[in-house]
Design an enzyme around this catalytic site. Structure first.
Site, PDB file in Angstrom:
ATOM      1  N   SER A   1       6.347   6.313  -6.257  1.00  0.00           N
ATOM      2  CA  SER A   1       6.723   5.448  -7.240  1.00  0.00           C
ATOM      3  C   SER A   1       6.707   5.632  -8.816  1.00  0.00           C
ATOM      4  CB  SER A   1       6.072   4.001  -6.964  1.00  0.00           C
ATOM      5  OG  SER A   1       6.328   3.610  -5.667  1.00  0.00           O
TER       6      SER A   1
HETATM    7  N1  SAH Z   1       2.671   4.048  -2.505  1.00  0.00           N
HETATM    8  C1  SAH Z   1       3.593   5.284  -2.771  1.00  0.00           C
HETATM    9  C2  SAH Z   1       4.870   5.187  -2.688  1.00  0.00           C
HETATM   10  C3  SAH Z   1       5.337   5.682  -1.359  1.00  0.00           C
HETATM   11  S1  SAH Z   1       6.895   5.438  -0.894  1.00  0.00           S
HETATM   12  C4  SAH Z   1       3.450   5.779  -4.350  1.00  0.00           C
HETATM   13  O1  SAH Z   1       1.769   5.871  -4.695  1.00  0.00           O
HETATM   14  O2  SAH Z   1       3.854   6.208  -4.919  1.00  0.00           O
HETATM   15  C5  SAH Z   1       6.817   4.021   0.248  1.00  0.00           C
HETATM   16  C6  SAH Z   1       6.115   4.465   1.740  1.00  0.00           C
HETATM   17  O3  SAH Z   1       6.324   3.431   2.486  1.00  0.00           O
HETATM   18  C7  SAH Z   1       6.795   5.669   2.203  1.00  0.00           C
HETATM   19  O4  SAH Z   1       5.873   6.637   2.557  1.00  0.00           O
HETATM   20  C8  SAH Z   1       7.076   5.183   3.586  1.00  0.00           C
HETATM   21  O5  SAH Z   1       7.040   5.932   4.630  1.00  0.00           O
HETATM   22  C9  SAH Z   1       6.214   4.028   3.709  1.00  0.00           C
HETATM   23  N2  SAH Z   1       6.556   2.958   4.843  1.00  0.00           N
HETATM   24  C10 SAH Z   1       7.876   2.302   4.884  1.00  0.00           C
HETATM   25  N3  SAH Z   1       7.769   1.227   5.969  1.00  0.00           N
HETATM   26  C11 SAH Z   1       6.213   1.387   6.228  1.00  0.00           C
HETATM   27  C12 SAH Z   1       5.566   0.397   7.228  1.00  0.00           C
HETATM   28  N4  SAH Z   1       6.138  -0.342   7.821  1.00  0.00           N
HETATM   29  N5  SAH Z   1       4.147   0.940   7.212  1.00  0.00           N
HETATM   30  C13 SAH Z   1       3.869   1.740   6.672  1.00  0.00           C
HETATM   31  N6  SAH Z   1       4.383   2.496   5.649  1.00  0.00           N
HETATM   32  C14 SAH Z   1       5.549   2.321   5.464  1.00  0.00           C
END
Ligand code: SAH
Length: 286
Positions: free
Chosen positions: A136
């Protein structure tokens, strides 16, 4: 003392869930760069193994003292000064909470991205982490954390969508206990690998479907969703403490950041904060 009878702080190796013990490397790296762990990145950039311990919300001065300082003269684009400049830009965009800004300054974001992208780690942008997912944007990480903290002291918080583990690391400096769920096994493993050398003691990583939350450790003072659904899963609303706050991107092509506060056992209040753009929330695990 937590439900397993363990005391905080715990070492990361003792807090990752059992299902995630095997070391699996991401296999579907994006075409643009090679998937690497933060430790590999650290080695590439000449950073040695660092200690990083904090078990509870820490005052900004303390955070400044215990921050990791990957100071590589050969890599000015990942220097402390560059990270401070990123934090200054985030503050200019309206984030005021000093504890959050200090946490952003303390966490070396470049150790969470692929080495080929390290020089871009401190621009205010989402970057690919493989598997069609992104780390993010620093501003949104800070903003969501600030909004969550506005509700008061954070003991237990939950993040849906660990990705590379960056936001979980930021959260570890503003909350006592951080739980984070990821549905893509390879990213769960990547986050483990990224966080391990930092020895952050108060993060628990789970591999699973975050839409279900973690009923076994609920309730949470705060829940942050890092992926956007058309609505917030009801299970997560039920896992908030009374007075707890959930911040989530909601929508499809057009998304807004939504704040939901639980005001009573059967009462939630919701407000729309600003436009945003997140990867989609998906059901189940892969
Ligand atoms: N928190 C991260 C951003 C990751 S992007 C950061 O620090 O930058 C969002 C993430 O959400 C992805 O890895 C995706 O696989 C995950 N995601 C999407 N749907 C999800 C679900 N139902 N349960 C857990 N993770 C999920």
């Amino acid at each position: 003392m937590n439900k397993d009878g363990k005391r905080f702080p715990l070492s990361l190796s003792s807090v990752v869930d059992r299902a995630g013990k095997a070391t699996v490397r991401p296999t579907h790296a994006p075409k643009t760069a090679t998937q690497q762990t933060a430790m590999q990145n650290a080695l590439t950039h000449g950073t040695t193994k660092k200690q990083f311990t904090t078990a509870q919300a820490v005052p900004p001065t303390k955070i400044a003292q215990q921050k990791i300082t990957p100071n590589q003269p050969s890599s000015p684009l990942v220097s402390d000064a560059v990270r401070r400049a990123m934090v200054a830009r985030v503050a200019q965009q309206g984030v005021k909470d000093q504890l959050v800004l200090s946490a952003l300054e303390a966490i070396p974001r470049h150790l969470f991205v692929q080495s080929g992208l390290a020089s871009q780690a401190y621009i205010d942008a989402a970057l690919p982490i493989g598997h069609h997912q992104t780390i993010s944007q620093p501003y949104i990480v800070a903003r969501m954390t600030e909004i969550m903290r506005d509700g008061g002291n954070l003991n237990r918080v939950l993040e849906i969508g660990t990705g590379c583990g960056y936001q979980a690391a930021v959260l570890s400096l503003v909350a006592k206990e951080v739980f984070s769920i990821e549905r893509i096994k390879a990213l769960h493993e990547l986050a483990k690998n990224n966080l391990r050398p930092m020895r952050i003691a108060n993060i628990r990583l789970h591999y699973g479907d975050g839409m279900l939350g973690l009923p076994q450790v609920a309730p949470f003072d705060g829940i942050i969703m890092a992926a956007a659904g058309m609505e917030v899963p009801k299970a997560l609303l039920e896992q908030l403490t009374i007075g707890g706050r959930l911040i989530a991107p909601v929508g499809g092509a057009s998304q807004v950041l939504q704040l939901i506060q639980r005001t009573a056992k059967n009462e939630w209040k919701s407000s729309v904060l600003e436009r945003c753009h997140f990867v989609p929330l998906h059901q189940g695990v892969i």
